[in-house]
Design an enzyme around this catalytic site. Structure first.
Site, PDB file in Angstrom:
ATOM      1  N   ASN A   1       0.833  -1.214   0.000  1.00  0.00           N
ATOM      2  CA  ASN A   1       0.000   0.000   0.000  1.00  0.00           C
ATOM      3  C   ASN A   1       0.866   1.261   0.000  1.00  0.00           C
ATOM      4  O   ASN A   1       0.617   2.194   0.757  1.00  0.00           O
ATOM      5  CB  ASN A   1      -0.930   0.002   1.221  1.00  0.00           C
ATOM      6  CG  ASN A   1      -1.851  -1.190   1.235  1.00  0.00           C
ATOM      7  OD1 ASN A   1      -2.477  -1.525   0.238  1.00  0.00           O
ATOM      8  ND2 ASN A   1      -1.921  -1.865   2.377  1.00  0.00           N
TER       9      ASN A   1
ATOM     10  N   ARG B   1       7.861   6.904  -2.089  1.00  0.00           N
ATOM     11  CA  ARG B   1       7.956   6.669  -0.638  1.00  0.00           C
ATOM     12  C   ARG B   1       8.739   5.403  -0.330  1.00  0.00           C
ATOM     13  O   ARG B   1       9.507   5.354   0.642  1.00  0.00           O
ATOM     14  CB  ARG B   1       6.559   6.601  -0.042  1.00  0.00           C
ATOM     15  CG  ARG B   1       5.840   7.951  -0.015  1.00  0.00           C
ATOM     16  CD  ARG B   1       4.403   7.796   0.430  1.00  0.00           C
ATOM     17  NE  ARG B   1       4.308   7.211   1.775  1.00  0.00           N
ATOM     18  CZ  ARG B   1       3.166   6.856   2.344  1.00  0.00           C
ATOM     19  NH1 ARG B   1       2.034   7.000   1.675  1.00  0.00           N
ATOM     20  NH2 ARG B   1       3.153   6.361   3.556  1.00  0.00           N
TER      21      ARG B   1
ATOM     22  N   ARG C   1       3.606   0.025   8.825  1.00  0.00           N
ATOM     23  CA  ARG C   1       4.457  -1.144   8.612  1.00  0.00           C
ATOM     24  C   ARG C   1       5.561  -1.264   9.653  1.00  0.00           C
ATOM     25  O   ARG C   1       6.208  -2.318   9.754  1.00  0.00           O
ATOM     26  CB  ARG C   1       5.083  -1.086   7.215  1.00  0.00           C
ATOM     27  CG  ARG C   1       4.078  -0.852   6.093  1.00  0.00           C
ATOM     28  CD  ARG C   1       4.727  -0.342   4.817  1.00  0.00           C
ATOM     29  NE  ARG C   1       3.741   0.244   3.916  1.00  0.00           N
ATOM     30  CZ  ARG C   1       3.312   1.493   4.002  1.00  0.00           C
ATOM     31  NH1 ARG C   1       3.770   2.299   4.955  1.00  0.00           N
ATOM     32  NH2 ARG C   1       2.409   1.955   3.149  1.00  0.00           N
TER      33      ARG C   1
ATOM     34  N   LYS D   1       0.152 -11.723  -1.286  1.00  0.00           N
ATOM     35  CA  LYS D   1       0.813 -11.040  -2.405  1.00  0.00           C
ATOM     36  C   LYS D   1       2.288 -10.843  -2.134  1.00  0.00           C
ATOM     37  O   LYS D   1       3.147 -11.142  -2.979  1.00  0.00           O
ATOM     38  CB  LYS D   1       0.139  -9.697  -2.681  1.00  0.00           C
ATOM     39  CG  LYS D   1       0.612  -9.023  -3.970  1.00  0.00           C
ATOM     40  CD  LYS D   1       1.770  -8.077  -3.784  1.00  0.00           C
ATOM     41  CE  LYS D   1       1.329  -6.783  -3.146  1.00  0.00           C
ATOM     42  NZ  LYS D   1       2.411  -5.748  -3.168  1.00  0.00           N
TER      43      LYS D   1
ATOM     44  N   PRO E   1       2.362 -13.334  -8.170  1.00  0.00           N
ATOM     45  CA  PRO E   1       1.856 -12.270  -7.297  1.00  0.00           C
ATOM     46  C   PRO E   1       0.716 -11.507  -7.956  1.00  0.00           C
ATOM     47  O   PRO E   1       0.794 -11.158  -9.141  1.00  0.00           O
ATOM     48  CB  PRO E   1       3.073 -11.351  -7.104  1.00  0.00           C
ATOM     49  CG  PRO E   1       4.258 -12.188  -7.474  1.00  0.00           C
ATOM     50  CD  PRO E   1       3.775 -13.119  -8.533  1.00  0.00           C
TER      51      PRO E   1
ATOM     52  N   ASP F   1      -1.218  -8.104  -7.459  1.00  0.00           N
ATOM     53  CA  ASP F   1      -1.453  -6.814  -6.827  1.00  0.00           C
ATOM     54  C   ASP F   1      -2.611  -6.135  -7.555  1.00  0.00           C
ATOM     55  O   ASP F   1      -3.299  -6.760  -8.368  1.00  0.00           O
ATOM     56  CB  ASP F   1      -0.182  -5.956  -6.842  1.00  0.00           C
ATOM     57  CG  ASP F   1       0.275  -5.613  -8.256  1.00  0.00           C
ATOM     58  OD1 ASP F   1      -0.400  -5.998  -9.236  1.00  0.00           O
ATOM     59  OD2 ASP F   1       1.326  -4.951  -8.385  1.00  0.00           O
TER      60      ASP F   1
ATOM     61  N   HIS G   1      -2.636  -3.890  -9.953  1.00  0.00           N
ATOM     62  CA  HIS G   1      -2.461  -3.830 -11.405  1.00  0.00           C
ATOM     63  C   HIS G   1      -2.714  -5.192 -12.051  1.00  0.00           C
ATOM     64  O   HIS G   1      -3.364  -5.286 -13.095  1.00  0.00           O
ATOM     65  CB  HIS G   1      -1.042  -3.355 -11.742  1.00  0.00           C
ATOM     66  CG  HIS G   1      -0.740  -1.973 -11.278  1.00  0.00           C
ATOM     67  ND1 HIS G   1      -1.380  -0.865 -11.781  1.00  0.00           N
ATOM     68  CD2 HIS G   1       0.131  -1.511 -10.336  1.00  0.00           C
ATOM     69  CE1 HIS G   1      -0.919   0.225 -11.184  1.00  0.00           C
ATOM     70  NE2 HIS G   1      -0.014  -0.148 -10.304  1.00  0.00           N
TER      71      HIS G   1
END
Length: 206
Positions: A55, A60, A109, A151, A168, A170, A172
């Site tokens: 996320n 970042r 996180r 994921k 994986p 995600d 997209h």
């Protein structure tokens, strides 16, 4: 499938799974992404960076990883002029206070990263054991750690453990599967190379 020792994995130019199929979109994606490789990357770095990536956005993620390396890694000698490079910090190399520092940009996180560093320090054989596990075994082990969902575990398996059957999903990838494979993607047909197929589809879509 072609294995490039020390470099990564890729599909051979006449991959029968694609060539003999009737998936026009995948054939186009494969032609477009010819030469794409899955590099052999450091397992610990893959675990931590994919946990940071959840996320999150590229800017970042990059900033957090750069701060972590500069603050806790070791400067690499011989860096290019005007450029400073640092190693990625291993377990026991990151003080606890780093995870409480909001300027690191870890956000929610932070406690998960703190826990994984503690686990890595207290279980020094964990990484070697992961490398010896099958795909299913590695997934099961990774999913026991806080902050690692399906994921992220699949990303670690694909990019850090070279289980090229990991796929994986995600945001997209989910969107492209819904867009081109509304009736379902034929995972059985591409068993053994599904992760590389995912990379061709992902690269082509973005």
């Amino acid at each position: 499938m072609e294995k490039l020792s020390g470099y990564g994995y890729g599909l051979c130019g006449d991959c029968k799974a694609i060539a003999d199929g009737d998936d026009a979109h995948l054939k186009e994606a494969y032609a477009y992404g010819s030469g794409v490789r899955i590099l052999r990357q450091d397992l610990w770095e893959m675990i931590v960076t994919f946990m940071i990536s959840q996320n999150n956005n590229i800017k970042r993620i990059t900033n957090s990883v750069d701060l972590l390396c500069r603050r806790c890694g070791h400067k690499i000698d011989g860096s290019a002029e005007g450029e400073e490079l640092y190693t990625f910090p291993k377990p026991l190399e990151v003080p606890e206070e780093v995870f409480d520092d909001r300027s690191m940009g870890f956000g929610y996180r932070a406690p998960y990263l703190k826990e994984i560093y503690e686990y890595g320090a207290n279980n020094p054989d964990w990484l070697d054991n992961l490398r010896k596990m099958s795909y299913d075994e590695a997934m099961e082990s990774l999913l026991t750690r806080k902050g690692i969902g399906k994921k992220v575990a699949n990303c670690i398996c694909l990019f850090g453990l070279h289980h090229v059957d990991a796929f994986p999903i995600d945001t997209h990838v989910k969107q492209l599967l819904d867009k081109y494979y509304s009736d379902g993607f034929d995972f059985e047909r591409y068993k053994g190379v599904a992760g590389i197929i995912q990379q061709y589809l992902f690269y082509f879509e973005l």
